[in-house]
Write a protein that holds these residues in place. Structure first.
Motif, PDB file in Angstrom:
ATOM      1  N   ILE A 165      80.679  -9.744  69.364  1.00 39.05           N
ATOM      2  CA  ILE A 165      81.718  -9.637  70.068  1.00 39.05           C
ATOM      3  C   ILE A 165      82.503  -9.495  71.133  1.00 39.05           C
ATOM      4  O   ILE A 165      82.263  -9.735  72.587  1.00 39.05           O
ATOM      5  N   GLU A 166      81.692  -8.588  71.627  1.00 38.16           N
ATOM      6  CA  GLU A 166      82.008  -7.850  72.630  1.00 38.16           C
ATOM      7  C   GLU A 166      80.910  -7.300  73.983  1.00 38.16           C
ATOM      8  O   GLU A 166      80.951  -8.470  74.621  1.00 38.16           O
ATOM      9  N   ASP A 167      79.544  -7.929  73.480  1.00 38.59           N
ATOM     10  CA  ASP A 167      79.332  -8.961  74.147  1.00 38.59           C
ATOM     11  C   ASP A 167      79.196  -9.984  75.073  1.00 38.59           C
ATOM     12  O   ASP A 167      79.005 -10.686  75.957  1.00 38.59           O
ATOM     13  N   ILE A 168      79.531 -10.919  74.386  1.00 37.96           N
ATOM     14  CA  ILE A 168      80.019 -12.370  74.548  1.00 37.96           C
ATOM     15  C   ILE A 168      81.536 -11.656  75.312  1.00 37.96           C
ATOM     16  O   ILE A 168      81.823 -13.073  75.914  1.00 37.96           O
ATOM     17  N   THR A 169      82.179 -11.214  74.631  1.00 38.01           N
ATOM     18  CA  THR A 169      83.740 -11.705  75.463  1.00 38.01           C
ATOM     19  C   THR A 169      84.363 -10.691  75.861  1.00 38.01           C
ATOM     20  O   THR A 169      85.100 -11.113  77.001  1.00 38.01           O
ATOM     21  N   GLY A 170      84.039  -9.350  76.175  1.00 38.35           N
ATOM     22  CA  GLY A 170      84.254  -8.038  76.574  1.00 38.35           C
ATOM     23  C   GLY A 170      85.092  -7.393  75.781  1.00 38.35           C
ATOM     24  O   GLY A 170      85.989  -6.206  76.507  1.00 38.35           O
ATOM     25  N   ILE A 171      85.873  -8.032  74.973  1.00 39.04           N
ATOM     26  CA  ILE A 171      86.680  -7.556  73.488  1.00 39.04           C
ATOM     27  C   ILE A 171      85.780  -7.063  72.718  1.00 39.04           C
ATOM     28  O   ILE A 171      85.432  -7.767  71.890  1.00 39.04           O
ATOM     29  N   LYS A 172      86.491  -5.567  72.323  1.00 39.98           N
ATOM     30  CA  LYS A 172      86.790  -4.883  71.021  1.00 39.98           C
ATOM     31  C   LYS A 172      86.870  -5.553  69.648  1.00 39.98           C
ATOM     32  O   LYS A 172      88.582  -4.969  69.706  1.00 39.98           O
ATOM     33  N   PRO A 173      87.395  -6.736  69.175  1.00 36.42           N
ATOM     34  CA  PRO A 173      87.935  -6.291  68.262  1.00 36.42           C
ATOM     35  C   PRO A 173      88.853  -5.653  66.711  1.00 36.42           C
ATOM     36  O   PRO A 173      88.209  -4.887  66.441  1.00 36.42           O
ATOM     37  N   ARG A 174      90.196  -5.632  66.971  1.00 34.25           N
ATOM     38  CA  ARG A 174      90.547  -4.755  66.257  1.00 34.25           C
ATOM     39  C   ARG A 174      91.170  -5.550  65.100  1.00 34.25           C
ATOM     40  O   ARG A 174      91.197  -4.332  64.054  1.00 34.25           O
ATOM     41  N   LEU A 175      91.192  -6.847  65.537  1.00 34.22           N
ATOM     42  CA  LEU A 175      91.624  -7.177  63.592  1.00 34.22           C
ATOM     43  C   LEU A 175      90.030  -7.593  62.626  1.00 34.22           C
ATOM     44  O   LEU A 175      89.219  -7.274  63.501  1.00 34.22           O
ATOM     45  N   PHE A 176      90.105  -7.381  61.490  1.00 34.33           N
ATOM     46  CA  PHE A 176      89.544  -7.720  60.106  1.00 34.33           C
ATOM     47  C   PHE A 176      90.313  -7.888  58.897  1.00 34.33           C
ATOM     48  O   PHE A 176      91.437  -7.934  58.750  1.00 34.33           O
ATOM     49  N   ARG A 177      89.078  -9.125  58.435  1.00 31.43           N
ATOM     50  CA  ARG A 177      89.282  -9.377  57.708  1.00 31.43           C
ATOM     51  C   ARG A 177      88.125  -9.472  56.578  1.00 31.43           C
ATOM     52  O   ARG A 177      86.832 -10.383  56.768  1.00 31.43           O
ATOM     53  N   SER A 178      88.358  -9.253  55.348  1.00 31.20           N
ATOM     54  CA  SER A 178      87.631  -8.737  54.298  1.00 31.20           C
ATOM     55  C   SER A 178      86.584 -10.394  54.282  1.00 31.20           C
ATOM     56  O   SER A 178      87.912 -11.275  53.501  1.00 31.20           O
ATOM     57  N   PRO A 179      85.407 -10.727  53.817  1.00 34.32           N
ATOM     58  CA  PRO A 179      84.528 -11.450  53.479  1.00 34.32           C
ATOM     59  C   PRO A 179      85.696 -11.947  52.180  1.00 34.32           C
ATOM     60  O   PRO A 179      85.724 -10.544  50.696  1.00 34.32           O
ATOM     61  N   TYR A 180      86.275 -13.378  51.459  1.00 30.82           N
ATOM     62  CA  TYR A 180      86.808 -14.261  50.084  1.00 30.82           C
ATOM     63  C   TYR A 180      87.703 -12.858  49.846  1.00 30.82           C
ATOM     64  O   TYR A 180      88.665 -12.421  48.675  1.00 30.82           O
ATOM     65  N   GLY A 181      88.484 -12.258  51.261  1.00 31.81           N
ATOM     66  CA  GLY A 181      89.614 -11.880  51.060  1.00 31.81           C
ATOM     67  C   GLY A 181      89.516 -10.572  49.890  1.00 31.81           C
ATOM     68  O   GLY A 181      91.110  -9.563  49.131  1.00 31.81           O
ATOM     69  N   ALA A 182      88.372 -10.144  49.528  1.00 31.53           N
ATOM     70  CA  ALA A 182      87.892  -8.445  48.547  1.00 31.53           C
ATOM     71  C   ALA A 182      88.537  -7.397  49.339  1.00 31.53           C
ATOM     72  O   ALA A 182      87.804  -6.958  50.146  1.00 31.53           O
ATOM     73  N   LEU A 183      89.507  -6.715  48.993  1.00 29.06           N
ATOM     74  CA  LEU A 183      89.636  -5.575  49.713  1.00 29.06           C
ATOM     75  C   LEU A 183      89.506  -4.192  48.224  1.00 29.06           C
ATOM     76  O   LEU A 183      90.446  -4.700  47.267  1.00 29.06           O
ATOM     77  N   ASN A 184      89.146  -3.028  48.353  1.00 28.16           N
ATOM     78  CA  ASN A 184      90.232  -2.366  47.936  1.00 28.16           C
ATOM     79  C   ASN A 184      90.285  -0.944  48.504  1.00 28.16           C
ATOM     80  O   ASN A 184      90.410  -0.636  50.089  1.00 28.16           O
TER      81      ASN A 184
END
Length: 276
Positions: A165-184
């Motif tokens: 994403i940084e290579d394409i947009t110049g921005i390193k994203p802060r936001l993260f969403r886990s696939p399926y909303g699966a978290l621990n």
């Protein structure tokens, strides 16, 4: 675990019961690339489609949000008539342009959680998302079911997608969403240490069930409130038809705007920076 890479399978079969920090350190030197042919160059969801994997967990992420109130957000402030539209699993060559067209029609900015492999393959669509003023978040590189993996795998998925994403947009994203909303807990602790903000949702359109545009729109409009983070999809399993998402989106935006609702990006809604 579903393996789609010989190197990845060898690594995880040998280390799935090892120490998490050892996994993280060693995985830095591991290459994990997909080797099979892809339909129309569309990288697939390693963990499986939403309909096959996602199970209802009505309170688990709420419990985690109370434990990590500064690292995990499921919604914004309930005192202001603002909502955030979010889209997962893109960019998709079929449906992301449709979603972008509707958002442009209404001059609404949204937040897209992109899969790294798809962002790399469809870099022009990724660039369009950024250039049109939308926020991009990290949705892993191959979309695995992360709680079934080690922390080393999470670290690899996180950093590889950040780089794309940084290579394409110049921005390193802060936001993260886990696939399926699966978290621990271990995942959130690591993500927080890496400077990420984890984003869930409190309104699910259920568009991944492909119920049709009227049902998708009703799922959102019947549950939305002040500060809602709305989950929709601009991509998914290759067999899915998500054209109803864009059609429902037009109805959702029109109705909520008539009610005086303001559409904002997730960073605006929860008060965090877009980039690290």
């Amino acid at each position: 675990m579903l393996c789609i890479s010989l190197v990845g399978c060898q690594y995880f079969n040998q280390h799935e019961n090892g120490n998490p920090q050892d996994q993280l350190d060693e995985f830095e030197h591991t290459t994990y690339e997909q080797e099979r042919d892809l339909p129309d160059k569309q990288p697939q969801l390693e963990g499986g489609s939403e309909r096959d994997v996602r199970k209802p967990h009505p309170v688990s992420n709420n419990i985690l949000q109370k434990e990590f109130p500064n690292a995990l957000f499921l919604n914004g402030s309930p005192s202001t008539n603002q909502v955030a539209l979010t889209f997962d699993d893109g960019p998709d060559i079929r449906f992301t342009p449709q979603v972008l067209d509707v958002l442009a029609k209404h001059d609404v900015k949204a937040t897209f959680f992109l899969i790294g492999a798809r962002a790399k393959e469809h870099n022009e669509i990724t660039k369009r998302i950024h250039d049109e003023g939308h926020v991009i978040g990290n949705h892993t590189y191959w979309h695995p079911n992360l709680p079934k993996e080690g922390l080393g795998r999470l670290h690899w998925e996180l950093t590889q997608t950040e780089q794309v994403i940084e290579d394409i947009t110049g921005i390193k994203p802060r936001l993260f969403r886990s696939p399926y909303g699966a978290l621990n807990e271990e995942m959130i602790k690591m993500l927080e240490e890496k400077g990420n903000t984890v984003i869930g949702w409190n309104v699910d359109s259920l568009d991944w069930k492909q119920p049709g545009e009227d049902v998708v729109a009703d799922n959102v409009l019947s549950n939305v409130g002040f500060g809602s983070i709305i989950l929709m999809h601009d991509g998914g399993d290759w067999t899915m038809d998500l054209s109803g998402t864009a059609q429902a989106l037009d109805k959702i935006i029109t109705k909520l705007k008539n009610d005086g609702t303001e559409f904002v990006t997730v960073p605006e809604l929860v008060g965090v920076p877009e980039a690290k």
